[in-house]
Design an enzyme around this catalytic site. Structure first.
Site, PDB file in Angstrom:
ATOM      1  N   CYS A   1     -11.631  -5.955   1.670  1.00  0.00           N
ATOM      2  CA  CYS A   1     -10.731  -5.945   0.527  1.00  0.00           C
ATOM      3  C   CYS A   1      -9.446  -5.280   0.991  1.00  0.00           C
ATOM      4  CB  CYS A   1     -11.394  -5.121  -0.588  1.00  0.00           C
ATOM      5  SG  CYS A   1     -10.336  -4.775  -1.996  1.00  0.00           S
TER       6      CYS A   1
ATOM      7  N   ASP B   1     -13.854   3.070  -6.142  1.00  0.00           N
ATOM      8  CA  ASP B   1     -13.016   4.224  -5.801  1.00  0.00           C
ATOM      9  C   ASP B   1     -13.215   5.376  -6.800  1.00  0.00           C
ATOM     10  OD1 ASP B   1     -11.061   5.788  -4.751  1.00  0.00           O
ATOM     11  OD2 ASP B   1      -9.415   4.380  -5.100  1.00  0.00           O
TER      12      ASP B   1
ATOM     13  N   TRP C   1       0.693  -9.475  -3.986  1.00  0.00           N
ATOM     14  CA  TRP C   1      -0.423  -8.846  -4.683  1.00  0.00           C
ATOM     15  C   TRP C   1      -0.653  -9.583  -6.009  1.00  0.00           C
ATOM     16  CZ3 TRP C   1      -0.836  -6.891  -9.561  1.00  0.00           C
ATOM     17  CH2 TRP C   1      -2.055  -6.254  -9.851  1.00  0.00           C
TER      18      TRP C   1
ATOM     19  N   ASP D   1       8.572 -37.287  28.791  1.00  0.00           N
ATOM     20  CA  ASP D   1       9.555 -37.573  27.752  1.00  0.00           C
ATOM     21  C   ASP D   1      10.907 -36.992  28.151  1.00  0.00           C
ATOM     22  OD1 ASP D   1       7.667 -38.844  26.229  1.00  0.00           O
ATOM     23  OD2 ASP D   1       7.058 -37.012  25.191  1.00  0.00           O
TER      24      ASP D   1
ATOM     25  N   LYS E   1     -18.041  -1.977   0.124  1.00  0.00           N
ATOM     26  CA  LYS E   1     -16.732  -2.617  -0.094  1.00  0.00           C
ATOM     27  C   LYS E   1     -15.701  -1.800   0.680  1.00  0.00           C
ATOM     28  CE  LYS E   1     -13.406  -3.599  -3.814  1.00  0.00           C
ATOM     29  NZ  LYS E   1     -13.157  -3.433  -5.252  1.00  0.00           N
ATOM     30  N   TRP E   2     -15.109  -2.424   1.684  1.00  0.00           N
ATOM     31  CA  TRP E   2     -14.190  -1.741   2.597  1.00  0.00           C
ATOM     32  C   TRP E   2     -12.769  -2.124   2.198  1.00  0.00           C
ATOM     33  CZ3 TRP E   2     -15.469  -0.730   8.327  1.00  0.00           C
ATOM     34  CH2 TRP E   2     -14.325  -0.358   9.052  1.00  0.00           C
ATOM     35  N   ASP E   3     -12.068  -1.206   1.603  1.00  0.00           N
ATOM     36  CA  ASP E   3     -10.737  -1.477   1.062  1.00  0.00           C
ATOM     37  C   ASP E   3      -9.650  -1.048   2.057  1.00  0.00           C
ATOM     38  OD1 ASP E   3      -8.862  -2.210  -0.806  1.00  0.00           O
ATOM     39  OD2 ASP E   3      -9.597  -0.898  -2.400  1.00  0.00           O
ATOM     40  N   MET E   4      -8.437  -1.457   1.800  1.00  0.00           N
ATOM     41  CA  MET E   4      -7.290  -1.106   2.651  1.00  0.00           C
ATOM     42  C   MET E   4      -6.043  -1.356   1.799  1.00  0.00           C
ATOM     43  SD  MET E   4      -4.676  -1.771   4.803  1.00  0.00           S
ATOM     44  CE  MET E   4      -4.523  -3.465   4.302  1.00  0.00           C
ATOM     45  N   ASN E   5      -5.392  -0.268   1.388  1.00  0.00           N
ATOM     46  CA  ASN E   5      -4.396  -0.416   0.330  1.00  0.00           C
ATOM     47  C   ASN E   5      -2.958  -0.093   0.698  1.00  0.00           C
ATOM     48  OD1 ASN E   5      -5.858  -1.318  -2.085  1.00  0.00           O
ATOM     49  ND2 ASN E   5      -7.051   0.535  -1.759  1.00  0.00           N
TER      50      ASN E   5
ATOM     51  N   ASP F   1      -7.051  -8.800  -6.741  1.00  0.00           N
ATOM     52  CA  ASP F   1      -7.207  -7.872  -7.866  1.00  0.00           C
ATOM     53  C   ASP F   1      -6.934  -8.572  -9.183  1.00  0.00           C
ATOM     54  OD1 ASP F   1      -7.991  -5.681  -6.522  1.00  0.00           O
ATOM     55  OD2 ASP F   1      -6.037  -4.697  -6.478  1.00  0.00           O
TER      56      ASP F   1
HETATM   57  C1  DGJ Z   1      -7.856  -2.079  -4.607  1.00  0.00           C
HETATM   58  C2  DGJ Z   1      -8.997  -3.021  -4.771  1.00  0.00           C
HETATM   59  O1  DGJ Z   1      -8.578  -4.338  -4.628  1.00  0.00           O
HETATM   60  C3  DGJ Z   1      -9.659  -2.779  -6.120  1.00  0.00           C
HETATM   61  O2  DGJ Z   1     -10.689  -3.716  -6.310  1.00  0.00           O
HETATM   62  C4  DGJ Z   1     -10.162  -1.375  -6.188  1.00  0.00           C
HETATM   63  O3  DGJ Z   1     -11.198  -1.206  -5.257  1.00  0.00           O
HETATM   64  C5  DGJ Z   1      -9.030  -0.407  -5.922  1.00  0.00           C
HETATM   65  N1  DGJ Z   1      -8.316  -0.720  -4.716  1.00  0.00           N
HETATM   66  C6  DGJ Z   1      -9.549   0.989  -5.833  1.00  0.00           C
HETATM   67  O4  DGJ Z   1      -8.600   1.876  -5.456  1.00  0.00           O
END
Ligand code: DGJ
Length: 735
Positions: free
Chosen positions: A525, A366, A198, A52, A475-479, A547
């Protein structure tokens, strides 16, 4: 063999019954994309298509006339005349970023090889797929580039990744290494992607392509709630059911970039991979860098067609372990029931009620460890708080099991608070930049998982916790997102590795835990659904969707999520009303009617329900158990979009379409509205079905259900008020 090589024309054709993907080695040795889409005939030579573009003002050429900026390329190089987004950047010792990889050789093989230390789709038997490694070579730096493609035999799926291997003495630095690029010959597309924040993750966004670039990305250290690592190009006329669509999904949980670029000559480039932001990977002799995988799906049956393929692939060849094919338990989670305010007695009272209602798994969220009575402390101190749990997690887990429920626990292994034993002992373990402010998010900091000793330490604590208690689910969270990305132990030249190495550390911890405890069901999570990506699904078969548990909001979140991810990967719970996120009042029926279409559970204190509501909950649980296989393993189709109006509907169908459950939701009530005919899809037109909802029963052919619709009495329906819903049970009658 689904991959053929035509020697004379130096052309590769990857095909199966549904798709073709054709690559040509150009005369100068670089790779060109000839075609990607619906299956076409295989032939020796497609070179009559020519190259092309032509040379004129503003066009740089290589090798006596090739206008690279107009070529459709497989893995475009920077700085040699193609001015679009390049697939990589390789810095030489002299500071140059110019490289030129040309075809060297290739290997075609049956099956699909795993990617070292990275999540990826897989095969169980070699005949399920064919792969090719096309090896390219840059003679100035003495570097090899291996482009790997896999085509699945029975699915319209091609996966891609790239690997750089430094063979020479020169120390090069990879400053960008994306995973896949596809150049399409026109721009008659709309870009589809999933964006949000969120509490409102994965909202569907559609925009028409125009000249210029549009991109989605993350530099947050995780895939994020803002943009999902997914993009699709659909034809303008494509609907949920008809028309072409190309989907691209990135199997990775960290920073990403997905860019769509249209040139003034209307070539559309789609390019995806690890975001080059803060990325620099040094390669000395013998080192290599493997990019994560991009999964490309083609469908001519609309967005539902694309989703069906993603669902099938991800549910069966991305998710692993014994939970892949097992029905997921109905759980109750105490987060919205108690938040941090609980003790063993309170937990057991909820668990007892849950057992009575028929729930199968209790999840302690938690607040069970360290001094965690508020969210500013104790992350990393993964040992129980004796004031709340006098018999520890193990004692509680035994009591819950004695009630006849399985027990699960919440963790957030990637984090710590400054107010924690862990941080006091290891202040240099957090990701942060010396002499700079350390941004906080929920008063917490990210542990530096680019350091193996940090991962080892957390593994030790979690392994002990799991081993000592009766834990069936995690349940493995990460915030929080990653800021001030810097590792206290990496040298200056290695800081550009930190964000990717951190994700590799997260993956390695997951891998170690699931290998050691293979029976555990993991649910990932991240402040709800901020890390709902294919990378996570490789380790955790479920992801907490959001959430936001409000039924009306969940319609959009679950509808959007289903574009890529299967129903049984989406954690969906019935929570209290008024809802805690939006204060909305909805009926317990509608809350369940939405949550049924996911990995179903409850997140409220059942002791606070009225007798009437509790009776309904018991019926819901019995109903879900009876139909769980259909909900979790059926084929899901979206019918009416919550993004387009007041009504949403969808359906899940079972084997041979002999049974189905469909749902119809109306967000706001309508006075004197139009008559309702619920038209469904995905049924066998010729089967004669029994259709029931509430006290109504109809007998209808599939054609009638799909063409005329199931009649619903508007007057009766209006009595339900706002946020009304109906569930239709559909079973084929014996003929
Ligand atoms: C964020 C998660 O999305 C909730 O479901 C809950 O587990 C809180 N953290 C707990 O701190």
């Amino acid at each position: 063999m689904a991959i053929v090589y035509h020697e004379a024309a130096r052309t590769f054709h990857l095909y199966n019954g549904q798709i073709s993907y054709i690559i040509e080695v150009m005369p100068n040795g670089m790779l060109k994309n000839v075609y990607y889409g619906k299956r076409i005939h295989d032939r020796e030579d497609y070179s009559y298509q020519g190259n092309d573009g032509f040379l004129m003002h503003g066009v740089c050429s290589v090798d006596g006339g090739l206008a690279l900026q107009h070529q459709r390329q497989e893995y475009p190089a920077p700085g040699i005349g193609d001015f679009r987004e390049s697939a990589f950047l390789l810095r030489q010792e002299n500071g140059s970023h110019i490289s030129r990889f040309v075809y060297s050789y290739h290997t075609i093989y049956e099956g699909k090889r795993p990617l070292e230390h990275l999540p990826a789709t897989y095969v169980e038997e070699k005949r399920e797929a064919t792969s090719i490694d096309i090896v390219l070579y840059d003679n100035v730096t003495d570097t090899e580039l291996i482009l790997t493609y896999t085509i699945y035999e029975d699915l319209a799926v091609i996966t891609r990744s790239a690997r750089f291997l430094q063979k020479g003495e020169e120390k090069v630095v990879l400053e960008k290494a994306l995973s896949a690029c596809v150049d399409f010959p026109d721009k008659d597309f709309e870009m589809v992607h999933l964006s949000g924040a969120w509490g409102r993750e994965r909202q569907i966004k559609i925009r028409k392509l125009e000249e210029g670039t549009q991109s989605i990305d993350s530099i947050r250290g995780v895939s994020g709630a803002e943009h999902n690592p997914f993009v699709a190009l659909k034809r303008l006329s494509t609907t949920e059911f008809t028309g072409e669509v190309y989907g691209f999904s990135f199997v990775y949980s960290g920073n990403f970039l997905a860019k769509v670029e249209v040139t003034p000559h209307e070539i559309t480039r789609v390019i995806l991979g690890i975001n080059p932001y803060n990325f620099a990977w040094p390669l000395k002799k013998g080192d290599s860098f493997q990019t994560p995988e991009v999964v490309m799906v083609y469908s001519e049956e609309g967005l539902n067609g694309m989703s069906r393929i993603f669902h099938k692939l991800y549910a069966s060849r991305l998710v692993r372990g014994e939970w892949r094919d097992r029905e997921r338990p109905i759980l109750i989670n105490n987060w919205e029931a108690t938040y941090f305010d609980f003790d063993e007695e309170k937990i057991l009272s909820i668990a007892e009620k849950a057992k009575e209602a028929g729930i199968e798994l209790f999840v302690l969220d938690d607040g069970w460890y360290g001094e965690r009575n508020i969210d500013d402390r104790s992350l990393g101190d993964w040992y129980p708080n004796p004031k709340k749990l006098p018999h520890g997690v193990s004692g509680l887990s035994e009591k819950v099991e004695a009630l006849g429920l399985k027990f699960g626990i919440w963790i957030e292994p990637e984090m710590t608070n400054k107010n924690s034993d862990l941080y006091r002992a290891h202040p240099d373990w957090i990701i942060s930049t010396p002499d700079r402010y350390e941004s906080m998010c929920r008063t917490q900091h990210i542990l530096d998982y680019s350091r193996p000793e940090v991962v080892d330490y957390i593994f030790g604590l979690l392994d002990k916790l799991i081993t000592e208690s009766k834990i069936s689910y995690v349940k493995w969270d990460m915030n929080r997102y990653m800021s001030e990305a810097y590792s206290r132990t990496a040298t200056a030249d290695k800081q550009g590795m930190v964000m990717h190495k951190h994700i590799l550390g997260v993956y390695s911890l997951y891998e170690r835990l699931i290998r050691k405890h293979p029976k555990i069901l993991f649910e990932s999570c991240a402040s709800g659904g901020a890390r709902f990506d294919p990378g996570m699904l490789f380790y955790a078969p479920q992801t907490w969707c959001s959430d936001n548990t409000d039924a009306a909001e969940r319609l959009k979140i679950q509808y959007g999520t289903s574009l890529v991810y299967p129903l049984r990967s989406m954690g969906a719970h019935v929570s209290a009303s008024p809802n805690h996120q939006v204060n909305r009042v909805t009926s317990i029926e509608t809350r369940a009617n939405v949550a049924f279409f996911g990995a179903f559970g409850y997140e409220l204190d059942l002791n606070k329900l009225s007798e009437e509501e509790l009776k309904t909950v018991k019926e819901q649980i019995a109903f879900y158990k009876k139909n769980r296989r259909l909900f979790q393993f059926g084929e899901f189709l979206r019918i009416r979009s919550p993004f387009e109006g007041n009504v949403t509907s969808w359906i899940v169908t079972g084997p041979e379409k002999k049974e189905a459950i469909a749902a119809y939701y109306q967000v706001l009530n309508v006075a004197n509205g139009p008559w309702i005919k619920v038209k469904l899809a995905g049924l066998d037109p010729d089967l004669f079905y029994r259709v029931s909802y509430e006290d109504k029963v109809y007998e209808m052919y599939g054609t009638e259900i799909m063409q005329i619709g199931i009649p619903v009495d508007r007057k009766e329906f209006t009595k339900k008020g706002d946020f009304a819903s109906l569930l239709f049970l559909i079973t084929a009658k014996e003929s």
